[in-house]
Design a protein around this motif. Structure first.
Motif, PDB file in Angstrom:
ATOM      1  N   ILE A  81       0.823  -1.206   0.000  1.00  0.00           N
ATOM      2  CA  ILE A  81       0.000   0.000   0.000  1.00  0.00           C
ATOM      3  C   ILE A  81       0.860   1.260   0.000  1.00  0.00           C
ATOM      4  O   ILE A  81       2.061   1.189   0.231  1.00  0.00           O
ATOM      5  CB  ILE A  81      -0.985   0.029   1.190  1.00  0.00           C
ATOM      6  CG1 ILE A  81      -0.241  -0.069   2.508  1.00  0.00           C
ATOM      7  CG2 ILE A  81      -1.992  -1.096   1.057  1.00  0.00           C
ATOM      8  CD1 ILE A  81      -1.139   0.131   3.704  1.00  0.00           C
ATOM      9  N   SER A  83       1.390   3.932   1.899  1.00  0.00           N
ATOM     10  CA  SER A  83       2.247   4.355   3.008  1.00  0.00           C
ATOM     11  C   SER A  83       3.159   3.227   3.456  1.00  0.00           C
ATOM     12  O   SER A  83       3.750   3.287   4.515  1.00  0.00           O
ATOM     13  CB  SER A  83       1.370   4.795   4.172  1.00  0.00           C
ATOM     14  OG  SER A  83       0.449   3.765   4.472  1.00  0.00           O
ATOM     15  N   GLY A  85       2.787   0.702   4.986  1.00  0.00           N
ATOM     16  CA  GLY A  85       2.070  -0.099   5.976  1.00  0.00           C
ATOM     17  C   GLY A  85       2.972  -1.022   6.775  1.00  0.00           C
ATOM     18  O   GLY A  85       2.530  -2.072   7.228  1.00  0.00           O
ATOM     19  N   LEU A  86       4.232  -0.628   6.972  1.00  0.00           N
ATOM     20  CA  LEU A  86       5.126  -1.457   7.784  1.00  0.00           C
ATOM     21  C   LEU A  86       4.749  -1.312   9.250  1.00  0.00           C
ATOM     22  O   LEU A  86       4.349  -0.239   9.689  1.00  0.00           O
ATOM     23  CB  LEU A  86       6.577  -1.025   7.576  1.00  0.00           C
ATOM     24  CG  LEU A  86       7.083  -1.096   6.132  1.00  0.00           C
ATOM     25  CD1 LEU A  86       8.495  -0.547   6.039  1.00  0.00           C
ATOM     26  CD2 LEU A  86       7.043  -2.524   5.618  1.00  0.00           C
TER      27      LEU A  86
ATOM     28  N   SER B 147      -4.991   2.345   8.455  1.00  0.00           N
ATOM     29  CA  SER B 147      -4.369   1.737   7.275  1.00  0.00           C
ATOM     30  C   SER B 147      -3.345   0.676   7.685  1.00  0.00           C
ATOM     31  O   SER B 147      -3.085  -0.276   6.959  1.00  0.00           O
ATOM     32  CB  SER B 147      -3.708   2.806   6.407  1.00  0.00           C
ATOM     33  OG  SER B 147      -2.553   3.301   7.032  1.00  0.00           O
ATOM     34  N   LEU B 148      -2.794   0.855   8.898  1.00  0.00           N
ATOM     35  CA  LEU B 148      -1.843  -0.123   9.411  1.00  0.00           C
ATOM     36  C   LEU B 148      -2.553  -1.426   9.768  1.00  0.00           C
ATOM     37  O   LEU B 148      -2.066  -2.524   9.510  1.00  0.00           O
ATOM     38  CB  LEU B 148      -1.178   0.451  10.666  1.00  0.00           C
ATOM     39  CG  LEU B 148       0.265   0.099  10.919  1.00  0.00           C
ATOM     40  CD1 LEU B 148       1.115   0.422   9.717  1.00  0.00           C
ATOM     41  CD2 LEU B 148       0.759   0.848  12.131  1.00  0.00           C
ATOM     42  N   ALA B 151      -3.355  -3.085   6.611  1.00  0.00           N
ATOM     43  CA  ALA B 151      -2.160  -3.732   6.077  1.00  0.00           C
ATOM     44  C   ALA B 151      -1.907  -5.049   6.791  1.00  0.00           C
ATOM     45  O   ALA B 151      -1.596  -6.060   6.165  1.00  0.00           O
ATOM     46  CB  ALA B 151      -0.954  -2.810   6.216  1.00  0.00           C
TER      47      ALA B 151
END
Ligand code: ATP
Ligand code: MG
Lengths: 318, 260
Positions: A81, A83, A85-86, B147-148, B151
């Motif tokens: 994604i 950003s 998303g780490l 969003s995290l 993810a």
């Protein structure tokens, strides 16, 4: 192969997808493109079931995604994604090893895999494996995001504006790295972007969306050459002929006759450049022809304005 | 960081020694109190020993705080799950309303129902201690970037794995801060328990107030303040150990780490 079959998706009463059908062939990069809010991210999330369709089917290899156990499906699909998303509380190598860990791989295997992948994406494993995401630049984080998606070697990759948060210069580097990586790995990729130049650069096929509808599904050359309606023509812009030249390689349109090349000017174009670059360089010199050289600066032949013009016209409707 | 903590250690040890002697050695306590309150005749409260009152106080606080932390945390996790989310506005509203209650009022409400003594005090402290833990658990989890979470789900984590491996680690610091607040408040509030016969450090404070003996009040208050400070310090150490200043959770500490 991934198929969208008359897919409808509502958010409340807002119809985000209005009967979307398109096909994603194996081993190719299919780009979803369209203005903001047209339903690109929504489409992507329907593939790994972060969202469920209200009507229609999404199929992977002929099987409706609904019939897969959801976690199992997701572990078999890489997801990148914007950003990155780490997970901020995990090191780079633990982030990369996330899906293998969920699949039950042991620590040693995951470490080795993370190092291999860091190498593959051009980051030094010694310097980066133990860093935390907050210590990475935007471009590095995106690279790690791609590495994480590749870690369990999934056949499918979903990429939602993967290079969107990176400055233009780095974006082009990342795009080129992605293209050469994909040449090796041959994944089935759905790539979302709203940047037409990026789409033209990385796509094997482009699906143009508008307000939850597919406007055109075509190879990039065709989309640029024959936009199917007024919206598509507007979207690809007035410089679509130029953009289209970016899809063609000098090597396919050059003349190998080295005698024709004059020596009065030293302008030249690399053989692996695009016709767009060749045109730009010809326009900068008084001649209608420019020599083509290889990586060792040897002259291989030449390319003419006329040849470029003919390539540009091929398939043009108007 | 290293250099600072090596200065702090002897100071902490010194303070612990002084504080320990004050609590456990009657002679030392009498000496300190005599210096502070030369006019007072009766310096040492003889009905109950200070170590005993401290023990009662700590068991009040420990029991109520452990229960409150478990309850507040569980409730906070519940209302942030998909199946509990419909209760979130209700719980949020109730808890911010309840926080406007003074602890004395809760105690006053608890004792007609639960009677006198240890258990109603624990119950009141429990009820009051839930709120900071609950609020911080909700805020901590809610502040994790959506969003995290998406993810994490997209990588194939089950809902349980998303909670344990993404939401809780990222919310942990805020949650622990809530527990810290809850315990510190409870240490102070538990002194009121003496008014309904729960014992604890409030016993000597109340006795001092009744007999107009400032030395008694001081003895109870300074001891309660001491354990509050000690607890606060322990929590701050705990945070340093558990929340690696290197990771993104405390990225603000990055620069100090690298510049040294
Ligand atoms: N969770 C949501 N709730 C309600 N509406 C949403 C939600 N997510 C998206 N939408 C709406 O659905 C439409 C499609 O959204 P989507 O995110 O798929 O767009 P997009 O093509 O990815 O756009 P962008 O290029 O801005 O990322 C938009 O109109 C958006 O406002
Ligand atoms: Mg989007």
């Amino acid at each position: 192969m991934i198929e969208f079959d008359r897919v409808v998706k509502y958010y409340g009463t807002h119809r985000a997808l209005d009967g979307v059908s398109f096909t994603v062939p194996d081993g190719c990069v299919t780009v979803l493109i369209g203005p903001s809010g047209c339903g690109k991210s929504t489409s992507l999330k329907l593939v790994n079931r972060l969202l469920e369709p209200d009507d229609g089917y999404v199929r992977v290899n002929g099987r409706p995604v609904k019939s897969f156990a959801v976690e199992e499906l997701r572990r078999g699909i890489g997801y990148v994604i914007q950003s990155a998303g780490l997970l901020p509380h995990m090191t780079v190598q633990d982030n990369i090893g996330l899906v293998p860990r969920l699949l039950g791989r042991d620590k040693a295997w995951r470490r080795a895999r993370a190092r291999d992948l860091l190498d593959l994406i051009g980051l030094d494993p010694h310097a980066y494996a133990r860093k935390y995401p907050s210590q990475l630049s935007g471009g590095e984080a995106q690279r790690v995001g791609v590495a994480r998606a590749l870690a369990a070697d999934p056949p499918i990759l979903l990429m939602d504006e993967p290079f969107g948060a990176v400055d233009p210069l780095n974006r082009e580097t990342l795009q080129n790295e992605f293209i050469s990586l994909q040449r090796k790995l041959k994944k089935t990729v759905i790539f979302v972007t709203h940047d037409l130049d990026e789409a033209v650069r990385v796509a094997d096929r482009i699906v143009l969306l508008q307000d939850g509808l597919v406007i055109q599904e075509a190879a990039p050359e065709e989309l640029l050459g024959r936009p199917s309606n007024a919206f598509a023509r507007d979207f690809v812009g007035t410089d679509r002929a130029l953009k289209r030249l970016g899809r063609f390689s000098v090597s396919d349109y050059m003349s190998h006759d080295t005698r024709r090349v004059g020596t009065k000017d030293h302008a030249s174009v690399p053989v692996d450049a695009t016709l767009r670059e060749a045109l730009s360089r010809i326009l900068a010199i008084p001649s209608d022809e420019i020599s083509v050289i290889d990586a060792q600066n040897r002259t291989l032949g030449s390319i003419s304005l006329e040849a470029i013009r003919r390539a540009g016209c091929g398939g043009e409707s108007s | 960081m290293k250099a600072r903590s090596s200065h702090i250690v002897p100071i902490v040890i010194g303070l612990c020694l002084v504080f320990g002697s004050f609590i456990f050695s009657v002679g030392f306590r009498e000496m300190v109190l005599r210096a502070l309150f030369p006019a007072t005749r009766e310096l040492i409260y003889l009905r109950t020993g200070l170590p005993h009152m401290l023990g009662e106080h700590l068991s009040l606080v420990l029991l109520s705080s452990v229960l409150a932390s478990i309850a507040g945390f569980s409730l906070g996790v519940f209302v942030t799950r998909p199946y509990g989310r419909e209760f979130l506005p209700l719980v949020r509203g109730l808890s911010s309303f309840a926080q406007t209650f003074p602890p004395v009022a809760i105690l006053a409400l608890a004792f007609p129902v639960l009677g006198f003594g240890f258990r109603p005090t624990v119950a009141a402290l429990f009820a009051f201690g839930i709120l900071p833990v609950l609020n911080n658990t909700i805020e901590g989890i809610e502040s994790v970037d959506a969003s995290l979470i998406e993810a994490a789900q997209g990588q194939g984590m089950t809902p349980g794995q998303v909670l344990l491996q993404t939401e809780l680690p990222l919310a942990a610091q805020v949650i622990v801060a809530g527990i810290r607040t809850s315990v510190i408040i409870n240490i102070g509030t538990a002194t009121i328990g003496a008014t309904i016969g729960a014992g604890g450090l409030g016993t000597v404070i109340i006795a001092g107030l009744v007999r107009n003996n400032t030395a008694f009040v001081f003895t109870g208050a300074i001891t309660a303040a001491g354990i509050a400070l000690a607890t606060d310090w322990l929590f701050s150490r705990l945070e340093l150990v558990f929340f690696n200043p290197q990771d993104g959770v405390r990225s603000g500490h990055d620069s100090t780490r690298h510049s040294s």
